[in-house]
Design a protein around this motif. Sequence first.
Motif, PDB file in Angstrom:
ATOM      1  N   ASP A  34     -32.805 -36.291  26.366  1.00 11.86           N
ATOM      2  CA  ASP A  34     -34.222 -36.273  26.735  1.00 11.86           C
ATOM      3  C   ASP A  34     -34.844 -35.027  26.138  1.00 11.86           C
ATOM      4  O   ASP A  34     -34.844 -33.954  26.739  1.00 11.86           O
ATOM      5  CB  ASP A  34     -34.378 -36.298  28.258  1.00 11.86           C
ATOM      6  N   THR A  36     -37.923 -34.376  25.572  1.00  6.24           N
ATOM      7  CA  THR A  36     -39.196 -33.960  26.147  1.00  6.24           C
ATOM      8  C   THR A  36     -38.933 -32.960  27.268  1.00  6.24           C
ATOM      9  O   THR A  36     -38.227 -33.273  28.226  1.00  6.24           O
ATOM     10  CB  THR A  36     -39.966 -35.159  26.720  1.00  6.24           C
ATOM     11  N   HIS A  38     -38.872 -31.185  30.597  1.00  8.13           N
ATOM     12  CA  HIS A  38     -39.201 -31.733  31.908  1.00  8.13           C
ATOM     13  C   HIS A  38     -38.678 -30.812  33.008  1.00  8.13           C
ATOM     14  O   HIS A  38     -37.643 -30.172  32.851  1.00  8.13           O
ATOM     15  CB  HIS A  38     -38.622 -33.146  32.075  1.00  8.13           C
ATOM     16  N   ARG A 202     -43.279 -32.533  31.195  1.00  6.67           N
ATOM     17  CA  ARG A 202     -43.322 -33.630  32.166  1.00  6.67           C
ATOM     18  C   ARG A 202     -42.952 -33.092  33.539  1.00  6.67           C
ATOM     19  O   ARG A 202     -41.897 -32.485  33.722  1.00  6.67           O
ATOM     20  CB  ARG A 202     -42.348 -34.732  31.735  1.00  6.67           C
TER      21      ARG A 202
END
Length: 281
Positions: A34, A36, A38, A202
Motif C-alpha cells: 500500500d 499510499t 495512511h 489517507r
Amino acid sequence: MKNLTTPYKFIGLDLAWSARHNTAGAVIEITADDATPHLTVWREELGDNDDIVRWLQTVAPAPGPALLAIDAPLVVPNQTGARLGDKLLTQVFRKFQAGTHPANRTNLGRYGQPVGDIRGETLAARLVAEAGFSHDPQVAFQTPTRQLFECYPHPAMVVFFELATTLKYKRKLRSVANDRHAAYATFQQHLTELAQADPPLRLPPDLLTRDTRLLRGETLKHYEDLLDSIICAYIALYYWWWGPARTHIFGDLTTGYIVAPLNGDLRRAIPEKPYPGESVI
C-alpha cells in the motif's frame, strides 16, 4: 517515489512540556503493498517519558526506518530570550499569526520534572539511547533513515492548507472561543482534503467526523492533541517526500532549530539576520 522493501513509518508526537499534561502520537505508514501513505496507529493519551518511549518502541521497533517529528523544543542552549530559529521562523510566519513562543531554559524549566529539566531534550536523548533514533534535522530525500527532529504544526498548516491566518481551535485562545468549533470543522475538512494532496494522506473517516461540540474538557483537549500529532506526522512525511526543496531548517542543531515546510514565496521571505526583539504571535 523510490521503491520500499520494508514498511516506512512517519511519526508525529505532540509533546506536552510537562509530563503532568497529555501527549498524543500518530503513525503514518507506507508499505510495499500500500504505497499510499495512511494513518495506521494513534494514541490520544500518552503520559510520562517512559510511556512515550515504550509506545515508540512498540509502533516503530528498531532498526526499522522511521522519521519522527516532535512538537516541542529539543535543543535549548539559551537561558533566557529566544533561539535564533524561533526568531527567524516568527519573522517569516508572523503575518499568518503562526510565529512561535520563545524557547529558553528559564521558561521551559519550570515545567520540568525535576524543575530545570527540558523535557524535549531529555526525551530526545532517551530515544537516541533506547530506541535507535538519531537526532538530526537534516533529512535526505526519500532515503531510509531512523531519526527525529523538532517541528511546529502552525506554520506547517499555513503551507499545507494555504491559510491566511492560523485556525483558532486551541483551548487557550479564549478571545475566539465562540469560533472554536467552526475552526475544528475547518481543520477536519482540510485534513480530509489531504487525500488529494502531494503527498497524499489517507485518514480513517471516523477521526474526522467527530462533532467537537459534543466533546468536553479533557476529551476535547485530547482530540486537539491527536490532530496536532497527525500534522506532525505529515510534516515528517512531507519532509521525506520532498526533501529540502520544500522544507527549511530555521536555526541549527547547536543553537536550536525548527523544521518547517516552505513554498517559494515564503522561502524568499527568510531574513539573513533576525530583527531585534522577541515578539511572537
